[in-house]
Design a protein around this motif. Structure first.
Motif, PDB file in Angstrom:
ATOM      1  N   THR A  90       0.842  -1.193   0.000  1.00 54.18           N
ATOM      2  CA  THR A  90       0.000   0.000   0.000  1.00 54.18           C
ATOM      3  C   THR A  90       0.883   1.251   0.000  1.00 54.18           C
ATOM      4  N   PRO A  91       0.746   2.145  -0.982  1.00 55.46           N
ATOM      5  CA  PRO A  91       1.593   3.330  -1.036  1.00 55.46           C
ATOM      6  C   PRO A  91       1.564   4.183   0.230  1.00 55.46           C
ATOM      7  N   ALA A  92       0.376   4.393   0.807  1.00 54.54           N
ATOM      8  CA  ALA A  92       0.289   5.229   2.013  1.00 54.54           C
ATOM      9  C   ALA A  92       1.072   4.613   3.163  1.00 54.54           C
ATOM     10  N   THR A  93       0.986   3.290   3.295  1.00 55.56           N
ATOM     11  CA  THR A  93       1.746   2.616   4.352  1.00 55.56           C
ATOM     12  C   THR A  93       3.237   2.706   4.060  1.00 55.56           C
ATOM     13  N   GLY A  94       3.627   2.519   2.815  1.00 58.13           N
ATOM     14  CA  GLY A  94       5.033   2.642   2.451  1.00 58.13           C
ATOM     15  C   GLY A  94       5.601   3.992   2.808  1.00 58.13           C
ATOM     16  N   SER A  95       4.837   5.031   2.574  1.00 64.28           N
ATOM     17  CA  SER A  95       5.271   6.383   2.898  1.00 64.28           C
ATOM     18  C   SER A  95       5.456   6.554   4.408  1.00 64.28           C
ATOM     19  N   ARG A  96       4.488   6.054   5.205  1.00 62.70           N
ATOM     20  CA  ARG A  96       4.585   6.166   6.667  1.00 62.70           C
ATOM     21  C   ARG A  96       5.770   5.364   7.215  1.00 62.70           C
ATOM     22  N   VAL A  97       5.967   4.180   6.663  1.00 59.13           N
ATOM     23  CA  VAL A  97       7.070   3.336   7.116  1.00 59.13           C
ATOM     24  C   VAL A  97       8.402   4.019   6.838  1.00 59.13           C
ATOM     25  N   ALA A  98       8.556   4.566   5.647  1.00 53.69           N
ATOM     26  CA  ALA A  98       9.807   5.247   5.301  1.00 53.69           C
ATOM     27  C   ALA A  98      10.062   6.434   6.219  1.00 53.69           C
ATOM     28  N   GLU A  99       9.035   7.238   6.465  1.00 52.06           N
ATOM     29  CA  GLU A  99       9.168   8.400   7.354  1.00 52.06           C
ATOM     30  C   GLU A  99       9.607   7.966   8.744  1.00 52.06           C
ATOM     31  N   ARG A 100       8.995   6.919   9.236  1.00 51.77           N
ATOM     32  CA  ARG A 100       9.325   6.449  10.584  1.00 51.77           C
ATOM     33  C   ARG A 100      10.754   5.927  10.659  1.00 51.77           C
ATOM     34  N   MET A 101      11.139   5.104   9.700  1.00 52.22           N
ATOM     35  CA  MET A 101      12.482   4.523   9.728  1.00 52.22           C
ATOM     36  C   MET A 101      13.568   5.587   9.684  1.00 52.22           C
ATOM     37  N   ILE A 102      13.333   6.625   8.881  1.00 57.47           N
ATOM     38  CA  ILE A 102      14.345   7.676   8.735  1.00 57.47           C
ATOM     39  C   ILE A 102      14.389   8.572   9.965  1.00 57.47           C
ATOM     40  N   THR A 103      13.232   9.022  10.427  1.00 54.70           N
ATOM     41  CA  THR A 103      13.210  10.036  11.481  1.00 54.70           C
ATOM     42  C   THR A 103      13.318   9.458  12.888  1.00 54.70           C
ATOM     43  N   ARG A 104      12.786   8.240  13.103  1.00 55.32           N
ATOM     44  CA  ARG A 104      12.821   7.662  14.443  1.00 55.32           C
ATOM     45  C   ARG A 104      13.952   6.653  14.629  1.00 55.32           C
ATOM     46  N   ASN A 105      14.145   5.815  13.609  1.00 53.41           N
ATOM     47  CA  ASN A 105      15.127   4.755  13.744  1.00 53.41           C
ATOM     48  C   ASN A 105      16.479   5.110  13.154  1.00 53.41           C
ATOM     49  N   GLU A 106      16.568   6.281  12.547  1.00 50.66           N
ATOM     50  CA  GLU A 106      17.819   6.776  11.966  1.00 50.66           C
ATOM     51  C   GLU A 106      18.409   5.788  10.976  1.00 50.66           C
ATOM     52  N   ALA A 107      17.546   5.227  10.124  1.00 50.46           N
ATOM     53  CA  ALA A 107      18.024   4.318   9.092  1.00 50.46           C
ATOM     54  C   ALA A 107      18.886   5.084   8.096  1.00 50.46           C
ATOM     55  N   ALA A 108      20.058   4.548   7.820  1.00 48.89           N
ATOM     56  CA  ALA A 108      20.958   5.178   6.853  1.00 48.89           C
ATOM     57  C   ALA A 108      20.510   4.913   5.429  1.00 48.89           C
ATOM     58  N   PHE A 109      19.929   3.732   5.210  1.00 52.01           N
ATOM     59  CA  PHE A 109      19.497   3.324   3.876  1.00 52.01           C
ATOM     60  C   PHE A 109      18.167   2.581   3.987  1.00 52.01           C
ATOM     61  N   LEU A 110      17.404   2.593   2.890  1.00 52.50           N
ATOM     62  CA  LEU A 110      16.167   1.824   2.793  1.00 52.50           C
ATOM     63  C   LEU A 110      16.301   0.850   1.621  1.00 52.50           C
ATOM     64  N   ILE A 111      15.822  -0.372   1.808  1.00 48.76           N
ATOM     65  CA  ILE A 111      15.919  -1.399   0.770  1.00 48.76           C
ATOM     66  C   ILE A 111      14.602  -2.141   0.661  1.00 48.76           C
ATOM     67  N   GLY A 112      14.086  -2.275  -0.575  1.00 49.32           N
ATOM     68  CA  GLY A 112      12.961  -3.168  -0.809  1.00 49.32           C
ATOM     69  C   GLY A 112      11.740  -2.504  -1.402  1.00 49.32           C
ATOM     70  N   ALA A 113      11.144  -3.156  -2.389  1.00 45.02           N
ATOM     71  CA  ALA A 113       9.848  -2.766  -2.951  1.00 45.02           C
ATOM     72  C   ALA A 113       9.532  -3.711  -4.091  1.00 45.02           C
ATOM     73  N   VAL A 114       8.275  -4.099  -4.216  1.00 41.68           N
ATOM     74  CA  VAL A 114       7.798  -4.878  -5.355  1.00 41.68           C
ATOM     75  C   VAL A 114       6.728  -4.083  -6.101  1.00 41.68           C
ATOM     76  N   HIS A 115       5.778  -3.539  -5.367  1.00 43.60           N
ATOM     77  CA  HIS A 115       4.706  -2.730  -5.946  1.00 43.60           C
ATOM     78  C   HIS A 115       5.272  -1.358  -6.328  1.00 43.60           C
ATOM     79  N   SER A 116       5.134  -0.975  -7.595  1.00 48.15           N
ATOM     80  CA  SER A 116       5.753   0.274  -8.055  1.00 48.15           C
ATOM     81  C   SER A 116       5.136   1.509  -7.421  1.00 48.15           C
ATOM     82  N   GLY A 117       3.848   1.455  -7.096  1.00 51.08           N
ATOM     83  CA  GLY A 117       3.232   2.581  -6.393  1.00 51.08           C
ATOM     84  C   GLY A 117       3.814   2.761  -5.005  1.00 51.08           C
TER      85      GLY A 117
END
Length: 439
Positions: A103-130
């Motif tokens: 789900t695009p909306a969930t993907g957006s929330r997950v990315a925001e959380r990982m970057i701002t809260r978990n301080e992820a340096a990189f993000l990896i993974g996606a199958v659905h292009s949206g």
């Protein structure tokens, strides 16, 4: 499987280092990646270096859950190999996973959380292009390098490209370039497009249409299929009425499983030729030989007669014993190779600073032998898409063993199947307009 709420501070999905629990396994033999995680902010005072956090933005639910599981295994295998050697630049790698739910909306929330809260340096993974596009917009906002490992809409490295996004799968145009011309010559000129009604389906079918018409074929009709369709009877009735020479599908995930089974029930696989633009291994594994009809594209196969392939398969089976999917497929291969290349670039750059890593990736050349493919690959500096070998395959009616279900018909040099429209459509942000960070 327990569902993770990305908005909850009390539930984080963590895999410490590269340890992968295989107890409590679900459908594909993979345990849910869950557990409490508390960010430690005192590493500067400790003897050891702060871990390098990587966010795994992969589906465990929705139509691409099966492929999401294989993506995680591929990423974790590469991370384990680096952690076994001491990590990257003396830092152990920690992987955090949260379900992006197809789900695009969930993907957006997950990315925001990982970057701002978990301080992820990189993000990896996606199958659905949206979902990938949604994640990439967040990643670009923060300057976070994002690896789109398995979504393949031509727009991902076209109009929706970003300086921080790197696309590791072949796209719909690559596969159409490899398959369509030959199919017109062997099967006929009247085609129907069967299209998943979202960005990947639309743009893949658009590419197929252009190549069919450029080679003297005709698109008789295009049938749009909503995501998560399980009853294809109305579409198959329409195909019976239209009687095309060829049906070209851009249908993926659980949808293609249902479609294949229903086509066989009506024996439509016998009265018209079928092409699936790209066939991901988790979407057909276990379906049975009668349902794996037609010609389709892929980027890798576990029985390629190339040096290192057997060892790669053996490593998968050793690390993940007892899996329902007993051998690795293209989704696993794409994600493993992408993750490994990211970590290599960090080592070569001597830093995880994002702009330095981006510059290491742009134009990067990767040998065929290193990637276990027939032709050398490279990361296109203008579009950030990995140009790689494209294979055409069909069902193997003379398997050497139980899981030998594909017969590779031919392999295309990436130079011959490139998406020539992508460079004009892609407008990468400048380095200066991309936020710079080091973690």
């Amino acid at each position: 499987m327990k569902k993770i709420d990305p908005a909850s501070d009390s539930r984080r999905a963590l895999l410490k280092g590269a340890g992968l629990a295989l107890t409590g396994a679900g459908l594909y033999g993979v345990a849910p990646f869950m557990g409490p995680w508390k960010h430690n902010r005192v590493w500067a005072q400790a003897a050891q270096k702060k871990p390098l956090v990587i966010g795994l933005t992969m589906d465990t639910s929705g139509m691409y859950a099966a492929s999401g599981g294989e993506e995680r295994l591929g990423a974790m295998m590469a991370i384990k190999e680096f952690n076994d050697r001491g990590g990257v630049l003396g830092r152990r790698i920690e992987a955090i996973h949260i379900d992006t739910e197809t789900t695009p909306a969930t993907g957006s929330r997950v990315a925001e959380r990982m970057i701002t809260r978990n301080e992820a340096a990189f993000l990896i993974g996606a199958v659905h292009s949206g979902v990938s596009n949604a994640i990439s917009q967040v990643a670009q906002k923060y300057g976070t390098v994002f690896f789109n490992t398995n979504s393949s809409s031509p727009t991902e490295a076209g109009k929706d490209c970003h300086r921080t996004k790197f696309v590791w799968d072949g796209n719909g145009t690559n596969f159409s370039n490899a398959i369509v011309k030959n199919a017109i010559a062997t099967s006929g000129r009247n085609w129907v497009l069967l299209t998943n009604d979202y960005v990947w389906g639309h743009n893949t079918s658009k590419a197929t249409r252009a190549i069919v018409e450029a080679n003297g074929g005709k698109i008789v009709d295009e049938l749009l299929v909503p995501q998560n369709t399980r009853d294809f009877s109305s579409y198959l009735l329409k195909l019976q009425q239209l009687k095309p020479n060829v049906v070209a599908t851009a249908v993926g995930g659980d949808d293609i499983k249902a479609l294949r089974q229903q086509v066989v029930q009506l024996k439509l696989n016998e009265s018209m030729a079928w092409i699936n633009n790209q066939q991901d291994w988790p979407d057909v594994y276990g379906l049975g030989p009668e349902a794996i009809f037609g010609v389709f594209g892929t980027t890798w196969y576990w029985r390629l007669d190339l040096p290192g392939v057997k060892e790669f398969v053996a490593a998968y089976q050793k690390q993940y014993p007892g899996m329902a999917i007993r051998v690795p497929g293209n989704v696993y291969h794409n994600t493993y190779m992408a993750t490994r290349e990211l970590l290599r670039c960090c080592e070569e750059a001597g830093t995880v600073q994002n702009i330095a890593v981006i510059k290491k990736l742009e134009g990067r050349k990767m040998t065929a032998a290193d990637r276990l493919q027939h032709y050398d690959a490279w990361m296109d500096a203008d579009t950030h898409q990995c140009q790689q070998t494209i294979y055409m395959a069909r069902y193997n009616d003379k398997p050497a063993e139980k899981d030998d279900i594909f017969k590779i018909l031919t392999q295309a040099n990436p130079k011959d199947v490139m998406d020539k429209d992508a460079p004009a459509a892609c407008k990468l942000e400048s380095y200066e307009a991309t936020p710079s960070y080091d973690v």
